[in-house]
Design a protein around this motif. Structure first.
Motif, short mmCIF file in Angstrom:
data_model
loop_
_atom_site.label_atom_id
_atom_site.label_comp_id
_atom_site.label_asym_id
_atom_site.label_seq_id
_atom_site.Cartn_x
_atom_site.Cartn_y
_atom_site.Cartn_z
N ILE A 179 0.84 -1.20 0.00
CA ILE A 179 0.00 0.00 0.00
C ILE A 179 0.88 1.25 0.00
CG2 ILE A 179 -1.58 1.38 1.40
CD1 ILE A 179 -3.09 -1.09 2.10
N CYS A 180 1.89 1.26 0.86
CA CYS A 180 2.79 2.41 0.90
C CYS A 180 3.45 2.63 -0.46
CB CYS A 180 3.86 2.20 1.97
SG CYS A 180 3.22 2.29 3.66
N LYS A 185 4.84 6.24 -1.00
CA LYS A 185 5.58 6.39 0.25
C LYS A 185 6.70 5.37 0.27
CE LYS A 185 1.44 8.00 2.71
NZ LYS A 185 0.51 7.78 3.84
N HIS A 186 7.74 5.64 -0.51
CA HIS A 186 8.77 4.65 -0.76
C HIS A 186 9.60 4.29 0.47
CE1 HIS A 186 8.61 5.88 -5.29
NE2 HIS A 186 7.57 5.17 -4.90
N GLU A 187 9.92 5.27 1.28
CA GLU A 187 10.71 4.98 2.48
C GLU A 187 9.93 4.13 3.46
OE1 GLU A 187 13.93 5.38 2.94
OE2 GLU A 187 13.85 6.02 0.85
N ASP A 188 8.61 4.42 3.59
CA ASP A 188 7.77 3.59 4.46
C ASP A 188 7.71 2.17 3.92
OD1 ASP A 188 7.24 5.68 6.16
OD2 ASP A 188 5.37 6.24 5.20
N ALA A 189 7.54 2.03 2.60
CA ALA A 189 7.50 0.70 1.99
C ALA A 189 8.80 -0.06 2.26
CB ALA A 189 7.25 0.82 0.49
N ARG A 190 9.94 0.65 2.14
CA ARG A 190 11.24 0.03 2.41
C ARG A 190 11.32 -0.45 3.86
NH1 ARG A 190 15.93 0.42 -0.19
NH2 ARG A 190 15.13 2.15 -1.47
N THR A 191 10.82 0.36 4.77
CA THR A 191 10.85 -0.01 6.19
C THR A 191 10.09 -1.30 6.44
OG1 THR A 191 11.03 2.31 6.87
CG2 THR A 191 10.20 0.74 8.51
N MET A 209 10.09 -6.59 -3.35
CA MET A 209 9.66 -5.22 -3.06
C MET A 209 10.87 -4.30 -2.99
SD MET A 209 7.33 -3.72 0.08
CE MET A 209 6.15 -5.08 -0.05
N LEU A 210 11.93 -4.73 -2.34
CA LEU A 210 13.13 -3.91 -2.26
C LEU A 210 13.76 -3.71 -3.64
CD1 LEU A 210 14.87 -5.23 1.00
CD2 LEU A 210 13.78 -3.01 0.65
N GLN A 211 13.75 -4.76 -4.46
CA GLN A 211 14.29 -4.62 -5.81
C GLN A 211 13.46 -3.62 -6.62
OE1 GLN A 211 14.18 -8.69 -7.17
NE2 GLN A 211 16.23 -9.15 -6.32
#
Length: 214
Positions: A179-180, A185-191, A209-211
């Motif tokens: 969803i992020c 919201k890329h930094e949130d998704a990375r977290t 997801m990280l890739q």
């Protein structure tokens, strides 16, 4: 037969459900009538006429099954693949105990699998309302909002609520990450992806997801 056609088009029509129940009584199909009265109470737990009629039918029985017994039978029906039978048993539970969280949640699942998404939403929301500290029911409602309704913000709130209760739920962490990502919201998704990999270093979905973020 015609009333059943109407209910296929308007599954929340209380008057038609009640009429079908009365007709079943007149035909001495008491089990059918009981299931129909329970459907009315499932849709409107305060419906006095349906409750009075149901109590009259129950008085014909020597013993009324407890909610625990009904729930066990519902689980057995699910195990046999009898979804309609399980729905009837779970509906009896919610008619007896309108605050039975597990019955509402299971009805949500079964109605969704049966394609009756309006009733699925009703029961998912009822379970989430009754059990704000139950991560499973919060996640299920979040999944429904996200996958079925496309209501991303509402889904995100439910996922965050579920993670507050169970911060190591892999599925919810991944769903929240996606969803992020969709919201930019890329930094949130990375977290969230990194949190999944802390718990399960082999998780391919989190690696992908990280890739994608890279």
């Amino acid at each position: 037969h015609q009333y059943r056609k109407v209910l296929g088009l308007r599954p929340r029509d209380l008057i038609t459900w009640l009429t079908v129940a009365h007709l079943n009584v007149s035909r001495r199909n008491f089990e059918g009538a009981r299931a129909d009265y329970l459907k009315v109470l499932e849709l409107d737990s305060r419906h006095s006429e349906a409750r009075a009629c149901l109590e009259k039918l129950d008085s014909l029985k020597t013993r009324r099954l407890s909610a625990d017994e009904l729930y066990t039978r519902a689980q057995e029906a699910c195990g046999r693949g009898d979804k309609n039978g399980a729905i009837q048993l779970l509906s009896q539970i919610t008619a007896q105990q309108p605050e039975h969280v597990e019955a509402h949640n299971d009805l949500g699942v079964l109605y969704y699998e049966s394609g009756r998404k309006d009733l699925a939403q009703f029961h998912y929301e009822k379970a989430a309302e009754l059990a704000p500290q139950n991560s499973l029911v919060q996640k299920n409602l979040g999944d429904f909002y996200y996958v079925e309704k496309g209501e991303i913000e509402k889904a995100l709130r439910k996922y965050v609520q579920a993670l507050t209760i169970d911060p190591q739920d892999i599925e919810t962490l991944l769903a929240t990450g996606h969803i992020c990502l969709s919201l930019g919201k890329h930094e949130d998704a990375r977290t969230f992806a990194e949190r999944v990999l802390e718990i399960e270093p082999w998780n391919e979905a989190a690696v992908q997801m990280l890739q994608q973020l890279e």
